[in-house]
Motif scaffolding. Structure first.
Motif, PDB file in Angstrom:
ATOM      1  N   ASP A 189       0.849  -1.199   0.000  1.00  0.00           N
ATOM      2  CA  ASP A 189       0.000   0.000   0.000  1.00  0.00           C
ATOM      3  C   ASP A 189       0.883   1.248   0.000  1.00  0.00           C
ATOM      4  O   ASP A 189       0.606   2.224  -0.687  1.00  0.00           O
ATOM      5  CB  ASP A 189      -0.926   0.024   1.226  1.00  0.00           C
ATOM      6  N   ALA A 190       1.984   1.189   0.777  1.00  0.00           N
ATOM      7  CA  ALA A 190       2.889   2.344   0.861  1.00  0.00           C
ATOM      8  C   ALA A 190       3.547   2.621  -0.492  1.00  0.00           C
ATOM      9  O   ALA A 190       3.901   3.757  -0.808  1.00  0.00           O
ATOM     10  CB  ALA A 190       3.954   2.106   1.924  1.00  0.00           C
ATOM     11  N   ASP A 191       3.702   1.575  -1.319  1.00  0.00           N
ATOM     12  CA  ASP A 191       4.254   1.763  -2.668  1.00  0.00           C
ATOM     13  C   ASP A 191       3.220   2.400  -3.596  1.00  0.00           C
ATOM     14  O   ASP A 191       3.508   2.676  -4.764  1.00  0.00           O
ATOM     15  CB  ASP A 191       4.643   0.404  -3.302  1.00  0.00           C
ATOM     16  N   GLY A 192       1.974   2.537  -3.098  1.00  0.00           N
ATOM     17  CA  GLY A 192       0.906   3.127  -3.910  1.00  0.00           C
ATOM     18  C   GLY A 192       0.345   2.146  -4.933  1.00  0.00           C
ATOM     19  O   GLY A 192      -0.270   2.545  -5.912  1.00  0.00           O
ATOM     20  N   ILE A 193       0.562   0.851  -4.696  1.00  0.00           N
ATOM     21  CA  ILE A 193       0.061  -0.146  -5.656  1.00  0.00           C
ATOM     22  C   ILE A 193      -1.164  -0.834  -5.055  1.00  0.00           C
ATOM     23  O   ILE A 193      -1.113  -1.349  -3.936  1.00  0.00           O
ATOM     24  CB  ILE A 193       1.153  -1.183  -5.997  1.00  0.00           C
ATOM     25  N   GLU A 194      -2.254  -0.772  -5.828  1.00  0.00           N
ATOM     26  CA  GLU A 194      -3.491  -1.357  -5.351  1.00  0.00           C
ATOM     27  C   GLU A 194      -3.587  -2.786  -5.844  1.00  0.00           C
ATOM     28  O   GLU A 194      -3.629  -3.026  -7.047  1.00  0.00           O
ATOM     29  CB  GLU A 194      -4.631  -0.566  -6.006  1.00  0.00           C
ATOM     30  N   GLU A 195      -3.562  -3.735  -4.939  1.00  0.00           N
ATOM     31  CA  GLU A 195      -3.770  -5.110  -5.390  1.00  0.00           C
ATOM     32  C   GLU A 195      -4.054  -6.004  -4.208  1.00  0.00           C
ATOM     33  O   GLU A 195      -3.724  -5.678  -3.065  1.00  0.00           O
ATOM     34  CB  GLU A 195      -2.566  -5.631  -6.186  1.00  0.00           C
ATOM     35  N   ASP A 196      -4.666  -7.160  -4.511  1.00  0.00           N
ATOM     36  CA  ASP A 196      -4.998  -8.127  -3.479  1.00  0.00           C
ATOM     37  C   ASP A 196      -3.834  -9.118  -3.394  1.00  0.00           C
ATOM     38  O   ASP A 196      -3.748 -10.076  -4.147  1.00  0.00           O
ATOM     39  CB  ASP A 196      -6.311  -8.818  -3.903  1.00  0.00           C
ATOM     40  N   LEU A 197      -2.928  -8.838  -2.456  1.00  0.00           N
ATOM     41  CA  LEU A 197      -1.731  -9.681  -2.346  1.00  0.00           C
ATOM     42  C   LEU A 197      -2.069 -11.124  -2.014  1.00  0.00           C
ATOM     43  O   LEU A 197      -1.432 -12.054  -2.519  1.00  0.00           O
ATOM     44  CB  LEU A 197      -0.833  -9.163  -1.205  1.00  0.00           C
ATOM     45  N   ALA A 198      -3.071 -11.297  -1.141  1.00  0.00           N
ATOM     46  CA  ALA A 198      -3.415 -12.659  -0.702  1.00  0.00           C
ATOM     47  C   ALA A 198      -3.811 -13.522  -1.897  1.00  0.00           C
ATOM     48  O   ALA A 198      -3.411 -14.695  -1.997  1.00  0.00           O
ATOM     49  CB  ALA A 198      -4.532 -12.607   0.326  1.00  0.00           C
ATOM     50  N   ALA A 199      -4.560 -12.926  -2.846  1.00  0.00           N
ATOM     51  CA  ALA A 199      -5.008 -13.700  -4.012  1.00  0.00           C
ATOM     52  C   ALA A 199      -3.815 -14.085  -4.877  1.00  0.00           C
ATOM     53  O   ALA A 199      -3.713 -15.221  -5.367  1.00  0.00           O
ATOM     54  CB  ALA A 199      -6.009 -12.873  -4.825  1.00  0.00           C
ATOM     55  N   ARG A 200      -2.870 -13.155  -5.050  1.00  0.00           N
ATOM     56  CA  ARG A 200      -1.697 -13.457  -5.893  1.00  0.00           C
ATOM     57  C   ARG A 200      -0.828 -14.526  -5.212  1.00  0.00           C
ATOM     58  O   ARG A 200      -0.351 -15.462  -5.845  1.00  0.00           O
ATOM     59  CB  ARG A 200      -0.896 -12.186  -6.178  1.00  0.00           C
ATOM     60  N   ASP A 201      -0.629 -14.374  -3.897  1.00  0.00           N
ATOM     61  CA  ASP A 201       0.180 -15.362  -3.169  1.00  0.00           C
ATOM     62  C   ASP A 201      -0.448 -16.747  -3.262  1.00  0.00           C
ATOM     63  O   ASP A 201       0.253 -17.742  -3.385  1.00  0.00           O
ATOM     64  CB  ASP A 201       0.325 -14.953  -1.697  1.00  0.00           C
ATOM     65  N   GLN A 202      -1.771 -16.773  -3.180  1.00  0.00           N
ATOM     66  CA  GLN A 202      -2.480 -18.054  -3.255  1.00  0.00           C
ATOM     67  C   GLN A 202      -2.213 -18.703  -4.619  1.00  0.00           C
ATOM     68  O   GLN A 202      -1.888 -19.882  -4.708  1.00  0.00           O
ATOM     69  CB  GLN A 202      -3.981 -17.781  -3.033  1.00  0.00           C
ATOM     70  N   ARG A 203      -2.283 -17.913  -5.705  1.00  0.00           N
ATOM     71  CA  ARG A 203      -2.020 -18.470  -7.044  1.00  0.00           C
ATOM     72  C   ARG A 203      -0.566 -18.923  -7.160  1.00  0.00           C
ATOM     73  O   ARG A 203      -0.264 -19.982  -7.711  1.00  0.00           O
ATOM     74  CB  ARG A 203      -2.323 -17.426  -8.143  1.00  0.00           C
ATOM     75  N   ASP A 204       0.363 -18.127  -6.611  1.00  0.00           N
ATOM     76  CA  ASP A 204       1.790 -18.466  -6.729  1.00  0.00           C
ATOM     77  C   ASP A 204       2.160 -19.714  -5.919  1.00  0.00           C
ATOM     78  O   ASP A 204       3.101 -20.422  -6.265  1.00  0.00           O
ATOM     79  CB  ASP A 204       2.658 -17.292  -6.253  1.00  0.00           C
ATOM     80  N   SER A 205       1.436 -19.963  -4.829  1.00  0.00           N
ATOM     81  CA  SER A 205       1.792 -21.096  -3.959  1.00  0.00           C
ATOM     82  C   SER A 205       1.067 -22.380  -4.326  1.00  0.00           C
ATOM     83  O   SER A 205       1.469 -23.451  -3.881  1.00  0.00           O
ATOM     84  CB  SER A 205       1.452 -20.772  -2.500  1.00  0.00           C
ATOM     85  N   THR A 206      -0.015 -22.265  -5.097  1.00  0.00           N
ATOM     86  CA  THR A 206      -0.800 -23.465  -5.369  1.00  0.00           C
ATOM     87  C   THR A 206      -0.727 -23.912  -6.833  1.00  0.00           C
ATOM     88  O   THR A 206      -1.301 -24.930  -7.185  1.00  0.00           O
ATOM     89  CB  THR A 206      -2.291 -23.247  -5.006  1.00  0.00           C
ATOM     90  N   ARG A 207      -0.038 -23.164  -7.683  1.00  0.00           N
ATOM     91  CA  ARG A 207       0.027 -23.564  -9.093  1.00  0.00           C
ATOM     92  C   ARG A 207       0.804 -24.883  -9.211  1.00  0.00           C
ATOM     93  O   ARG A 207       1.620 -25.225  -8.344  1.00  0.00           O
ATOM     94  CB  ARG A 207       0.685 -22.468  -9.935  1.00  0.00           C
ATOM     95  N   LYS A 208       0.573 -25.575 -10.334  1.00  0.00           N
ATOM     96  CA  LYS A 208       1.228 -26.875 -10.545  1.00  0.00           C
ATOM     97  C   LYS A 208       2.712 -26.697 -10.832  1.00  0.00           C
ATOM     98  O   LYS A 208       3.551 -27.425 -10.325  1.00  0.00           O
ATOM     99  CB  LYS A 208       0.587 -27.596 -11.731  1.00  0.00           C
ATOM    100  N   ALA A 209       3.046 -25.727 -11.699  1.00  0.00           N
ATOM    101  CA  ALA A 209       4.436 -25.578 -12.148  1.00  0.00           C
ATOM    102  C   ALA A 209       5.231 -24.713 -11.179  1.00  0.00           C
ATOM    103  O   ALA A 209       4.931 -23.539 -10.986  1.00  0.00           O
ATOM    104  CB  ALA A 209       4.458 -24.954 -13.544  1.00  0.00           C
TER     105      ALA A 209
END
Ligand code: DC
Length: 216
Positions: free
Chosen positions: A160-180
């Motif tokens: 948030d301090a970087d001024g970037i709006e995004e749902d980190l939890a959703a991205r982390d979930q995709r990065d940790s659960t993908r097959k590859a």
């Protein structure tokens, strides 16, 4: 730092866990080359968006990756990917790219392509390389493996301090659960939780561990 065989300091961790800040400090202090592999995936995501590709269409992303006009380039102590001679340094930090990137990173061909290019970075010299699969997949043979983490609240506050709006939890979930090549803590990695710690403190801890590992 120099030896006959290049040294690779591999740092993985979730979004906003301090990987880039620490990798930058460590590479400057040790005279290594800094490679931000997330920037490489972001560059492909930016290129896909600029070509009007649907990033959730894996076949289309893979087809694009097969012959995109990109090249690894060293500038001072950084190595990055340029597309047609251009590094989209600002553009790859946009919310659009942040949302798109973990889809692009799921494609098996993209991961193979990145692996080949990331491993070839040792041709530039000693490396500090950070990402999600450096310890597990890109340089599993290095003795210098680190997994950075921080509390979810602190990571979201940093973003948030970087001024970037995004749902980190959703991205982390995709990065940790993908097959590859998902984000995992591998055996032999030192886990460093840097909640409430300054980058100077965290990077000093990592450098001390690397020195000890080199003497072991
Ligand atoms: O570190 P970053 O937030 O800039 O990384 C952007 C995305 O790229 C991240 O959500 C997942 C992907 N990535 C990856 O899959 N493997 C890596 N080694 C680095 C990044």
């Amino acid at each position: 730092m120099s030896e006959s065989k290049p040294i690779v300091i591999a740092i993985d961790g979730p979004s906003a866990s301090g990987k880039s800040t620490n990798a930058r400090i460590i590479s400057a202090k040790l005279g290594c080359i800094y490679v931000d592999t997330g920037a490489m995936y972001r560059t492909l995501a930016w290129y896909a968006l600029s070509m009007g590709i649907d990033v959730t269409d894996m076949a289309a992303v893979e087809a694009l990756c097969r012959d995109w006009p990109s090249k690894l380039v060293r500038r001072e102590n950084n190595v990055w990917l340029e597309v047609d001679g251009y590094f989209p340094e600002k553009e790859i930090r946009s919310s659009e790219v942040s949302k798109a990137v973990s889809y692009v990173a799921q494609a098996p061909y993209v991961r193979e392509w990145m692996k080949e290019h990331q491993r070839s970075c040792v041709d530039f010299g000693d490396l500090v390389m950070e990402g999600r699969d450096i310890t597990s997949n890109i340089f599993p043979e290095t003795p210098h493996k680190f997994y950075l983490d921080a509390s979810a609240g602190e990571r979201q506050a940093r973003r948030d301090a970087d001024g970037i709006e995004e749902d980190l939890a959703a991205r982390d979930q995709r990065d940790s659960t993908r097959k590859a090549a998902p984000l995992v803590v591998v055996e032999g990695a030192t886990v460093i939780n840097n909640s409430g710690e300054s980058p100077e403190e965290t990077s000093a801890r990592i450098i001390a561990l690397v020195e000890a590992q080199r003497q072991a």
